[in-house]
Scaffold this motif. Structure first.
Motif, PDB file in Angstrom:
ATOM      1  N   PHE A 193     -21.714  24.297 100.645  1.00  0.00           N
ATOM      2  CA  PHE A 193     -20.252  23.985 101.113  1.00  0.00           C
ATOM      3  C   PHE A 193     -20.636  23.434 102.883  1.00  0.00           C
ATOM      4  O   PHE A 193     -21.705  24.016 103.882  1.00  0.00           O
ATOM      5  CB  PHE A 193     -20.050  25.658 102.231  1.00  0.00           C
ATOM      6  CG  PHE A 193     -18.842  25.470 102.381  1.00  0.00           C
ATOM      7  CD1 PHE A 193     -17.575  24.868 102.156  1.00  0.00           C
ATOM      8  CD2 PHE A 193     -18.956  25.555 104.133  1.00  0.00           C
ATOM      9  CE1 PHE A 193     -16.471  24.289 103.134  1.00  0.00           C
ATOM     10  CE2 PHE A 193     -17.331  25.023 104.795  1.00  0.00           C
ATOM     11  CZ  PHE A 193     -16.647  24.636 104.413  1.00  0.00           C
ATOM     12  N   LEU A 194     -20.332  22.266 102.774  1.00  0.00           N
ATOM     13  CA  LEU A 194     -20.430  21.621 104.415  1.00  0.00           C
ATOM     14  C   LEU A 194     -19.193  21.878 105.491  1.00  0.00           C
ATOM     15  O   LEU A 194     -18.099  21.360 104.736  1.00  0.00           O
ATOM     16  CB  LEU A 194     -21.164  19.983 104.287  1.00  0.00           C
ATOM     17  CG  LEU A 194     -22.209  20.209 103.240  1.00  0.00           C
ATOM     18  CD1 LEU A 194     -21.808  19.816 101.941  1.00  0.00           C
ATOM     19  CD2 LEU A 194     -22.872  19.133 104.070  1.00  0.00           C
ATOM     20  N   SER A 195     -19.423  21.724 106.921  1.00  0.00           N
ATOM     21  CA  SER A 195     -18.401  21.648 107.973  1.00  0.00           C
ATOM     22  C   SER A 195     -18.483  20.805 108.762  1.00  0.00           C
ATOM     23  O   SER A 195     -19.347  20.773 108.784  1.00  0.00           O
ATOM     24  CB  SER A 195     -17.476  23.190 107.932  1.00  0.00           C
ATOM     25  OG  SER A 195     -18.734  23.320 109.090  1.00  0.00           O
ATOM     26  N   SER A 230     -24.077  29.228 100.616  1.00  0.00           N
ATOM     27  CA  SER A 230     -24.417  28.792 101.764  1.00  0.00           C
ATOM     28  C   SER A 230     -24.348  27.465 102.221  1.00  0.00           C
ATOM     29  O   SER A 230     -23.399  26.934 101.485  1.00  0.00           O
ATOM     30  CB  SER A 230     -25.458  29.519 102.027  1.00  0.00           C
ATOM     31  OG  SER A 230     -26.063  28.621 101.673  1.00  0.00           O
ATOM     32  N   VAL A 231     -23.573  27.908 103.868  1.00  0.00           N
ATOM     33  CA  VAL A 231     -23.395  27.037 104.192  1.00  0.00           C
ATOM     34  C   VAL A 231     -24.209  25.691 104.374  1.00  0.00           C
ATOM     35  O   VAL A 231     -25.563  26.251 104.953  1.00  0.00           O
ATOM     36  CB  VAL A 231     -22.721  27.309 106.037  1.00  0.00           C
ATOM     37  CG1 VAL A 231     -22.384  26.058 106.455  1.00  0.00           C
ATOM     38  CG2 VAL A 231     -21.657  27.633 105.719  1.00  0.00           C
ATOM     39  N   ILE A 232     -24.695  24.599 104.237  1.00  0.00           N
ATOM     40  CA  ILE A 232     -26.112  23.914 103.982  1.00  0.00           C
ATOM     41  C   ILE A 232     -26.068  22.476 105.033  1.00  0.00           C
ATOM     42  O   ILE A 232     -27.008  21.843 104.992  1.00  0.00           O
ATOM     43  CB  ILE A 232     -26.364  23.260 102.390  1.00  0.00           C
ATOM     44  CG1 ILE A 232     -24.860  22.675 101.749  1.00  0.00           C
ATOM     45  CG2 ILE A 232     -26.033  24.650 101.506  1.00  0.00           C
ATOM     46  CD1 ILE A 232     -25.047  21.627 101.246  1.00  0.00           C
ATOM     47  N   GLY A 233     -24.527  22.412 104.982  1.00  0.00           N
ATOM     48  CA  GLY A 233     -24.753  21.461 106.684  1.00  0.00           C
ATOM     49  C   GLY A 233     -23.350  21.331 107.043  1.00  0.00           C
ATOM     50  O   GLY A 233     -22.670  21.482 106.950  1.00  0.00           O
ATOM     51  N   GLY A 234     -23.393  20.167 107.670  1.00  0.00           N
ATOM     52  CA  GLY A 234     -22.603  20.473 109.065  1.00  0.00           C
ATOM     53  C   GLY A 234     -21.881  18.689 109.840  1.00  0.00           C
ATOM     54  O   GLY A 234     -23.023  18.337 110.063  1.00  0.00           O
ATOM     55  N   ASP A 235     -21.528  19.090 110.592  1.00  0.00           N
ATOM     56  CA  ASP A 235     -21.441  18.142 111.973  1.00  0.00           C
ATOM     57  C   ASP A 235     -20.538  18.757 113.251  1.00  0.00           C
ATOM     58  O   ASP A 235     -19.383  19.042 112.705  1.00  0.00           O
ATOM     59  CB  ASP A 235     -20.461  17.042 111.456  1.00  0.00           C
ATOM     60  CG  ASP A 235     -20.565  15.381 112.169  1.00  0.00           C
ATOM     61  OD1 ASP A 235     -21.682  15.213 113.387  1.00  0.00           O
ATOM     62  OD2 ASP A 235     -19.371  14.328 112.632  1.00  0.00           O
TER      63      ASP A 235
END
Lengths: 329, 329
Positions: free
Chosen positions: B94-96, B126-131
């Motif tokens: 998941f990315l956010s 899991s959360v794997i990345g974002g901005d």
């Protein structure tokens, strides 16, 4: 837990806090996780990695009013596809979530879609999905996906002392264009377009990845200086950059006629160029360079040497850790 | 090219215009493209598909002020992971992208991150990345990725006359909770949480996908009625739904004591439940149902029969094409 507004903590420390939370969960597919590179990297098959990135842009800070709908769309795709390129990967799809003010003209939205579609196509892929929402401010979050053979993945990690430091294209063009727009100074369209229509360096990236010569790579969206510092910190090395080797476009030289120092500052400290910065083995670069606009701008040196730029008169200056950041500091 | 504001054209026609533009570009990896399903589907290896979806949420329409930071984060992940579930896939990341007002407290942002991380973990990823971005209004765009064996992919297409129509969990709980919040009527916490902390039905989805019995599936985020109409249109079938079979939680029955018609309307015409709606071969469902809260609510019928709900008194009513949409109409 810290308190106080996010504007005071700064972008990078805040990212550090959040990635600390995110990285607590184990993910068996994850090769490169949050906070480490331009993209997340997932293992998806025996031979290949999936790389994925997401970026939120909005009217106030990313889409000056001069921009056409087509440019807004192109930009939204380009900033993400540039991240895919920086991992050496081939794009396989782009998604966009678009938040639209209720009074936005339908024709403008169609132009945005065409800009996205054209940028994705120019990078060898297409728009594969998305979401539409109403929003007070035009807001577009793009997500780009790419795949890369495992042995061709390029990350920020790997620069070695003795490597050459290289960039694609020109440095400082977007910064000069932004300065011109902000001060209403007329400049050639192609300089303005360097800011408003950045071209993701997918073809160059794939060629570099296939060469097996590149030791580390990232894009220069936050500016050359900040990108160099990121690479230096991660690889525990220093850089010696040659001012005379900085690739500055003639339009920018013409724009900055009075103060030569401004040229260097534009090339180092302004963002928005979306070029590739990479380190590579020094010996066989010529072959890779054929057909592309690549420049060797310096060398990887010992960390103790620091981060320096050698002026044309032979003197040295430190390269500061500054550039384009979203939050405070 | 049309003109006029997006608020007048409506969400679905606008999506139609944009997907028309996006679908012009050929993409050799693309199995299910924009405008067709809950997720885009890409071929990534000999055995598996990648499914991917993105969704933009923001303060004004998606995060009521009662929501804690943790709930904001959970919700942002849940709405996307529910889309992954609806394809029968297993989430892999998941990315956010988070747009934050500058005065947002750092502790609140950490809570958002924990909510996302907890929801991703509950869904096996899991959360794997974002901005991170600054924004006038709290805005979060999530992107979820999943993988599924090719033969287990579930799409909206495939419902056959004679199939059973089924849903997971309860219908109308989120709608009742929203009504209670808007009218400041006290209700049990667990009812409010049905709205603020939707639980993606990943485990149920995987079991259904493995069973080989499901013929079509989607999530009910826009409401049961609209989802039924979407499935009916796409598969050129009708549905006969039994009012007595609609799974309405006791909390909702207690909330709507005076008017039994309101119960049906809540179950059909309110969104936010994020349950799975699916059609399946009628004979061997029992085995799949073990251990999960699934309900058979009706049957797939000929398109000429239409979209009807059979009341408890044996009379029939049409199910209207209405529910939760972002734009106009």
């Amino acid at each position: 837990m810290r308190s106080g507004p996010v504007s005071e903590i700064g972008e990078r420390p805040l990212i550090g806090l959040l990635t600390g939370i995110f990285n607590k969960t184990r993910n068996p597919h994850l090769i490169v996780g949050p906070g480490h590179d331009d993209c997340a990297v997932l293992e998806i098959s025996e031979d290949e990695y999936l790389v994925v990135t997401t970026d939120m842009l909005h009217r106030k800070t990313d889409f000056p009013l001069q921009m056409t709908g087509w440019q807004v769309g192109w930009m939204s795709a380009a900033v993400n596809l540039s991240d895919i390129a920086s991992m050496g990967a081939s794009p396989v799809g782009f998604l966009s979530a678009i938040g639209l003010p209720r009074d936005t003209d339908v024709a403008f939205v169609e132009d945005i879609a065409r800009g996205m579609a054209d940028c994705a196509k120019a990078c060898g892929t297409s728009v594969i999905g998305g979401d539409i929402d109403t929003h007070d401010e035009l807001t577009i979050t793009g997500t780009a996906l790419g795949t890369v053979r495992k042995e061709e993945l390029l990350t920020r990690k790997g620069a070695r002392v003795g490597d050459k430091v290289c960039v694609t294209g020109f440095a400082g063009s977007a910064g000069a264009a932004l300065h011109a727009i902000e001060h209403a100074i007329p400049v050639p369209d192609r300089l303005v377009n360097a800011l408003l229509e950045p071209y993701p360096r997918v073809a160059e990236a794939r060629e570099l990845a296939r060469s097996g010569l590149v030791t580390s790579m990232m894009d220069t969206s936050d500016g050359l200086a900040l990108s160099l510092h990121d690479l230096a910190d991660l690889n525990k090395v220093g850089f010696r950059i040659h001012e005379s080797a900085l690739p500055v476009h003639d339009d920018v030289r013409k724009y900055v006629t009075l103060d030569p120092d401004k040229l260097k500052d534009l090339a180092l400290y302004t963002g928005g160029d979306f070029e590739l910065l990479f380190t590579a083995a020094p010996d066989i670069l010529d072959e890779v360079f054929k057909g592309f606009n690549l420049s060797i701008i310096g060398e990887v040196v010992e960390q103790s040497v620091g981060m320096i730029i050698e002026r044309k008169d032979g003197s040295n200056l430190s390269i500061n850790r500054k550039g384009y950041l979203q939050l405070g500091n």
